[in-house]
Structure formats: structure tokens, C-alpha cells
Design a protein around this motif. Structure first.
Motif, mmCIF file in Angstrom:
data_model
loop_
_atom_site.group_PDB
_atom_site.id
_atom_site.type_symbol
_atom_site.label_atom_id
_atom_site.label_comp_id
_atom_site.label_asym_id
_atom_site.label_seq_id
_atom_site.Cartn_x
_atom_site.Cartn_y
_atom_site.Cartn_z
ATOM 1 N N VAL A 62 74.719 27.004 51.177
ATOM 2 C CA VAL A 62 73.543 26.321 51.734
ATOM 3 C C VAL A 62 73.826 24.851 52.034
ATOM 4 N N SER A 63 75.082 24.477 52.174
ATOM 5 C CA SER A 63 75.431 23.074 52.401
ATOM 6 C C SER A 63 74.868 22.538 53.715
ATOM 7 N N TYR A 64 74.569 23.428 54.668
ATOM 8 C CA TYR A 64 73.910 23.008 55.917
ATOM 9 C C TYR A 64 72.683 22.160 55.624
ATOM 10 N N ASN A 65 71.927 22.577 54.620
ATOM 11 C CA ASN A 65 70.694 21.877 54.276
ATOM 12 C C ASN A 65 70.963 20.482 53.717
ATOM 13 N N TYR A 66 72.006 20.337 52.943
ATOM 14 C CA TYR A 66 72.318 19.027 52.377
ATOM 15 C C TYR A 66 72.848 18.075 53.454
ATOM 16 N N GLU A 67 73.537 18.635 54.439
ATOM 17 C CA GLU A 67 73.987 17.801 55.551
ATOM 18 C C GLU A 67 72.787 17.294 56.351
ATOM 19 N N LYS A 68 71.795 18.151 56.539
ATOM 20 C CA LYS A 68 70.582 17.735 57.251
ATOM 21 C C LYS A 68 69.814 16.682 56.454
ATOM 22 N N ALA A 69 69.846 16.789 55.136
ATOM 23 C CA ALA A 69 69.156 15.813 54.299
ATOM 24 C C ALA A 69 69.763 14.422 54.458
ATOM 25 N N GLU A 71 70.847 13.119 57.110
ATOM 26 C CA GLU A 71 70.457 12.532 58.390
ATOM 27 C C GLU A 71 69.060 11.910 58.352
ATOM 28 N N LEU A 72 68.335 12.151 57.285
ATOM 29 C CA LEU A 72 66.938 11.708 57.206
ATOM 30 C C LEU A 72 66.866 10.346 56.521
ATOM 31 N N PRO A 73 66.397 9.311 57.213
ATOM 32 C CA PRO A 73 66.321 7.973 56.600
ATOM 33 C C PRO A 73 65.373 7.952 55.406
ATOM 34 N N TYR A 74 65.785 7.283 54.352
ATOM 35 C CA TYR A 74 64.938 7.162 53.178
ATOM 36 C C TYR A 74 63.801 6.174 53.449
ATOM 37 N N ALA A 75 62.893 6.063 52.502
ATOM 38 C CA ALA A 75 61.729 5.207 52.676
ATOM 39 C C ALA A 75 62.125 3.735 52.745
ATOM 40 N N ALA A 114 71.532 20.843 66.005
ATOM 41 C CA ALA A 114 70.455 20.054 66.602
ATOM 42 C C ALA A 114 69.093 20.318 65.975
ATOM 43 N N PHE A 115 69.055 21.076 64.875
ATOM 44 C CA PHE A 115 67.765 21.486 64.318
ATOM 45 C C PHE A 115 67.772 21.309 62.804
ATOM 46 N N ALA A 116 66.837 20.495 62.295
ATOM 47 C CA ALA A 116 66.788 20.230 60.854
ATOM 48 C C ALA A 116 66.113 21.355 60.087
ATOM 49 N N GLY A 117 65.096 21.968 60.655
ATOM 50 C CA GLY A 117 64.425 23.073 60.001
ATOM 51 C C GLY A 117 63.176 22.659 59.250
ATOM 52 N N PRO A 118 62.343 23.651 58.869
ATOM 53 C CA PRO A 118 61.029 23.362 58.279
ATOM 54 C C PRO A 118 61.072 22.572 56.984
ATOM 55 N N ARG A 119 62.087 22.791 56.131
ATOM 56 C CA ARG A 119 62.118 22.023 54.887
ATOM 57 C C ARG A 119 62.155 20.524 55.178
ATOM 58 N N ALA A 148 67.061 13.919 67.071
ATOM 59 C CA ALA A 148 68.132 14.447 66.236
ATOM 60 C C ALA A 148 67.697 15.633 65.381
ATOM 61 N N ALA A 149 66.418 15.652 64.943
ATOM 62 C CA ALA A 149 65.958 16.734 64.071
ATOM 63 C C ALA A 149 65.470 17.960 64.840
ATOM 64 N N GLY A 150 65.226 17.819 66.135
ATOM 65 C CA GLY A 150 64.861 18.971 66.959
ATOM 66 C C GLY A 150 63.478 19.542 66.717
ATOM 67 N N LEU A 151 62.518 18.676 66.402
ATOM 68 C CA LEU A 151 61.165 19.143 66.119
ATOM 69 C C LEU A 151 60.584 19.969 67.264
ATOM 70 N N GLY A 152 60.920 19.608 68.491
ATOM 71 C CA GLY A 152 60.381 20.317 69.645
ATOM 72 C C GLY A 152 60.838 21.758 69.754
ATOM 73 N N MET A 153 61.909 22.126 69.040
ATOM 74 C CA MET A 153 62.406 23.506 69.090
ATOM 75 C C MET A 153 61.556 24.439 68.245
ATOM 76 N N CYS A 154 60.758 23.876 67.354
ATOM 77 C CA CYS A 154 59.891 24.700 66.500
ATOM 78 C C CYS A 154 58.702 25.190 67.319
ATOM 79 N N ASN A 155 58.472 26.496 67.340
ATOM 80 C CA ASN A 155 57.336 27.030 68.109
ATOM 81 C C ASN A 155 56.236 27.562 67.193
ATOM 82 N N ILE A 156 56.155 26.991 65.994
ATOM 83 C CA ILE A 156 55.062 27.179 65.019
ATOM 84 C C ILE A 156 54.635 28.641 64.849
ATOM 85 N N THR A 157 55.595 29.509 64.538
ATOM 86 C CA THR A 157 55.276 30.915 64.256
ATOM 87 C C THR A 157 54.758 31.109 62.835
#
Length: 258
Positions: free
Chosen positions: A104-111, A113-117, A166-171, A196-205
Motif C-alpha cells: 500500500v505504499s502508493y498511499n504513503y507516496e500520495k500523503a 504530496e499533500l502540504p501540511y497545515a 495523477a490521482f490521490a484518491g478518496p482518503r 496534482a491530486a486529480g479531484l476532477g477525475m472523481c465522478n462521485i459514485t
């Protein structure tokens, strides 16, 4: 009261594998993880399972049970008929390491990319303050145990491996939304979420919401509001004008003069 449970468990590694048929003695009140542990102790000592707390709080024992992404420790045997065969397979979206353990390292790589507070200076007494209503706004999102079941069931990456870069995912859309709702955070993540996170690719299923063991309303309370804020920034003429005014004094280092 005990009975003999029929199980099919995926055995294999990166090079391939197949389902193995087993019968294991189980007792009333047990969960699927209990059955796998007994199988491991009596018949398949080399069966690989990732788990830790056995209380639905660590998110380690994610797998697919009869094709549905679930936590092994929170899926009761009483959910199934005693004569039913329970099939346990690894999460399909992530590469298999061995048996039920996935990478599941894909998820940690995506984490990463997310700027902290980014918080403003403290008050003169050294503290930061915000209203209780603002604290509660993101409280739901902080229940996430990072089981990555939402990531696993999201068809944008589940069915399209090429989308992962190109997609961070729902988490992580959940995390973007949580930080965006933080009343003290000064970082604007809307452009990053769209780009970078690809929010537009989510089609809210809402498939991510359906499998969340913490019952977080990922789609309705995080993804959709985040999409709305991204659209406001990009298409609302007043918001667009305000962003242009705010950016006009940027220096060469990308910092805004105040």
C-alpha cells in the motif's frame, strides 16, 4: 456452539497464485480474522496476513471478503450462513506481496504530496484559538483509520492503473477537505486538489463511502464540498477577481507581500 467453516483463501505472491480450499473449526461470536488465525495455526502456518489491533482501529487487516472490501477483524462470521463458503482475497487495487498482504505504499507516496497545515502566528499569550463549531466541522474526517478500503474500491484506480500517478484518491480528498475547513490553516489547496491530486477525475459514485468502516460520509461531506470550492475558485467571477487582486503583489520568490 461451533461448526466447520468452509473457506477459500488466496495464496500466492507477485508472480501469481490461486485460491486454496480449507475447512476450519470456528465458534459462535468469532470474526473472519479469528478463522484465518486458526487456519494459520492448524493448517497453513505460512499464510501471510497483516493485522495489529483486532479492534477496527488500526486499519491493518484490510482485504476482500466475498468480493467486498472489508476489515477482517470487523466482519463477523454471523453475517454469513454456516453452510456458506467465505472467500478471502487481497485488496485488488494494490500489488500483492504475499497471500493477503498487499503493498500500500502508493498511499504513503500520495500523503507526501499533500502540504501540511500552515498556521498563523500565535496570540500574544502564546495560544491559538478557534470556535468549537469550527473544531467540529472536520471532526468526522479525523476518524479515518487509513485502512485504504476507500482507495481500494475507487474504480478510478482499481480499474485504471495508469491513473495512479495523477490521482490521490478518496482518503486524501478527505484530508484536503479537512485542512481546507480548518479555520486557522492559511494554505489554499484548491488548485493542488484539482491539479496534482486529480479531484476532477472523481465522478462521485459513493463507492468509497459504502466501504468505510468508520461510516465517514466521504463523498457527501468531503469530496462534493471540495469540488464546489474548486469550482468557485475557478469559475466564480468575484472569487476569480479577488484571487487576482491578492496575487498582484507577489514577489519573485512566490511570497505575497503584506
Amino acid at each position: 456452539m461451533g461448526y466447520t467453516l468452509k473457506m477459500r483463501v488466496w495464496r500466492g505472491d507477485q508472480s501469481g497464485g490461486d485460491l486454496g480450499d480449507y475447512e476450519v473449526e470456528v465458534s459462535e461470536g468469532e470474526v473472519v480474522l479469528d478463522a484465518l488465525h486458526r487456519l494459520q495455526a492448524t493448517q497453513a502456518g505460512d499464510l501471510a496476513i497483516r493485522w495489529n489491533c483486532k479492534a477496527g482501529k488500526c486499519g491493518s487487516c484490510s482485504a476482500e471478503i466475498n468480493g467486498r472490501p472489508r476489515l477482517l477483524c470487523m466482519t463477523r462470521l454471523s453475517d454469513f450462513e454456516p453452510t456458506e463458503t467465505i472467500t478471502v482475497t487481497p485488496m485488488r487495487t494494490f500489488p500483492v506481496i504475499r497471500d493477503l498482504v498487499t503493498d500500500v505504499s502508493y498511499n504513503y507516496e500520495k500523503a507526501k504530496e499533500l502540504p501540511y497545515a500552515q498556521l498563523p502566528p500565535r496570540d500574544p499569550d502564546g495560544k491559538r484559538r478557534m470556535a468549537q463549531i469550527d473544531v467540529e466541522r472536520g471532526q468526522e474526517f479525523r476518524k479515518c483509520i487509513e485502512c485504504f478500503l476507500c482507495q481500494n474500491t475507487c474504480h478510478v484506480v482499481r480499474d485504471h492503473e495508469e491513473n495512479k500517478p495523477a490521482f490521490a484518491g478518496p482518503r486524501f480528498f478527505l484530508r484536503y477537505a479537512e485542512l481546507d475547513m480548518h479555520p486557522l490553516d492559511t494554505h489554499d489547496r484548491r488548485a493542488l486538489a484539482q491539479g496534482a491530486a486529480g479531484l476532477g477525475m472523481c465522478n462521485i459514485t459513493k463507492c468509497c463511502t459504502e466501504v468505510c468502516p468508520e461510516n465517514i460520509k466521504i463523498t457527501d461531506n468531503a469530496i462534493i464540498p471540495m469540488k464546489e470550492r474548486v469550482v468557485d475558485r475557478k469559475y466564480d467571477p468575484l472569487v476569480w477577481l479577488g484571487s487576482k487582486i491578492g496575487l498582484r503583489n507577489r514577489d519573485n520568490d512566490g511570497r505575497t507581500e503584506v
